[in-house]
Design an enzyme around this catalytic site. Sequence first.
Site, mmCIF file in Angstrom:
data_model
loop_
_atom_site.group_PDB
_atom_site.id
_atom_site.type_symbol
_atom_site.label_atom_id
_atom_site.label_comp_id
_atom_site.label_asym_id
_atom_site.label_seq_id
_atom_site.Cartn_x
_atom_site.Cartn_y
_atom_site.Cartn_z
ATOM 1 N N GLN A 51 0.818 -1.222 0.000
ATOM 2 C CA GLN A 51 0.000 0.000 0.000
ATOM 3 C C GLN A 51 0.850 1.271 0.000
ATOM 4 O O GLN A 51 0.352 2.354 -0.296
ATOM 5 C CB GLN A 51 -0.935 0.024 1.216
ATOM 6 C CG GLN A 51 -2.006 -1.042 1.157
ATOM 7 C CD GLN A 51 -2.894 -0.975 2.382
ATOM 8 O OE1 GLN A 51 -2.586 -1.537 3.420
ATOM 9 N NE2 GLN A 51 -3.997 -0.249 2.276
ATOM 10 N N CYS A 94 -10.438 0.173 3.939
ATOM 11 C CA CYS A 94 -9.044 -0.006 3.543
ATOM 12 C C CYS A 94 -8.477 1.361 3.182
ATOM 13 O O CYS A 94 -9.161 2.146 2.512
ATOM 14 C CB CYS A 94 -8.988 -0.940 2.331
ATOM 15 S SG CYS A 94 -7.314 -1.233 1.733
ATOM 16 N N HIS A 136 -6.980 -9.536 6.301
ATOM 17 C CA HIS A 136 -7.108 -8.461 5.312
ATOM 18 C C HIS A 136 -5.713 -8.008 4.851
ATOM 19 O O HIS A 136 -5.465 -7.863 3.655
ATOM 20 C CB HIS A 136 -7.898 -7.306 5.952
ATOM 21 C CG HIS A 136 -7.987 -6.044 5.131
ATOM 22 N ND1 HIS A 136 -9.184 -5.492 4.740
ATOM 23 C CD2 HIS A 136 -7.023 -5.219 4.642
ATOM 24 C CE1 HIS A 136 -8.951 -4.394 4.029
ATOM 25 N NE2 HIS A 136 -7.640 -4.196 3.963
ATOM 26 N N GLU A 137 -4.806 -7.833 5.817
ATOM 27 C CA GLU A 137 -3.462 -7.338 5.460
ATOM 28 C C GLU A 137 -2.654 -8.404 4.720
ATOM 29 O O GLU A 137 -1.913 -8.089 3.796
ATOM 30 C CB GLU A 137 -2.710 -6.852 6.711
ATOM 31 C CG GLU A 137 -3.385 -5.740 7.506
ATOM 32 C CD GLU A 137 -3.799 -4.538 6.664
ATOM 33 O OE1 GLU A 137 -3.162 -4.268 5.630
ATOM 34 O OE2 GLU A 137 -4.789 -3.881 7.033
HETATM 35 ZN ZN ZN Z 1 -6.368 -2.776 3.059
#
Ligand code: ZN
Length: 175
Positions: A51, A94, A136-137
């Site tokens: 990210q 997110c 999720h990560e």
């Molecule tokens: Zn995320």
Amino acid sequence: MAILPILVAPHPVLKKKAAPVAEVTDVERKLLDDMLETMYDAPGIGLAAPQVGVSKRMLVIDIARGDEAPQPMKIVNPEVIEASEDMATYEEGCLSFPDQFAEVKRPARARIRYLDETGVSHEIDADGLLATCIQHEIDHLDGVVFVDHLSQLKRAMILRKLQKMKKQGRLAAAE
Ligand code: ZN
């Protein structure tokens, strides 16, 4: 420490499988610190290296509530070694999908193995919000984002909204 720019979907790095970290050095430790600062600044409860444009298997999490002491977790090369059959549904968001939320179903509990920032191996049993957040990560490290768990219709709707926000200049261009 430094606050890093967060990539907004869609972005090719967010779709890429991240590489394992061969050795945890000062470079990784600095990145983990910067990722934590970036996450707290956003604010968010989890952030994966892709990210911030780094395709390495690293993530940070802190699920402490506002009135609790911070509980920063720095996680390198995480692996899900066991996941429960029963599922839990949480409304997820997110940092790469600003202002977008949707319910996602995942295993309610998971056993995770990972290295900490000193390269020491740990195993934890995660449940509740931590289980959801870690899964999720970890998804991010495999090029999977939370909207990939939704129906095509819902996913398209969220991506359209993001596109509109980008056009209106409400999001920084994610190049
Ligand atoms: Zn995320």
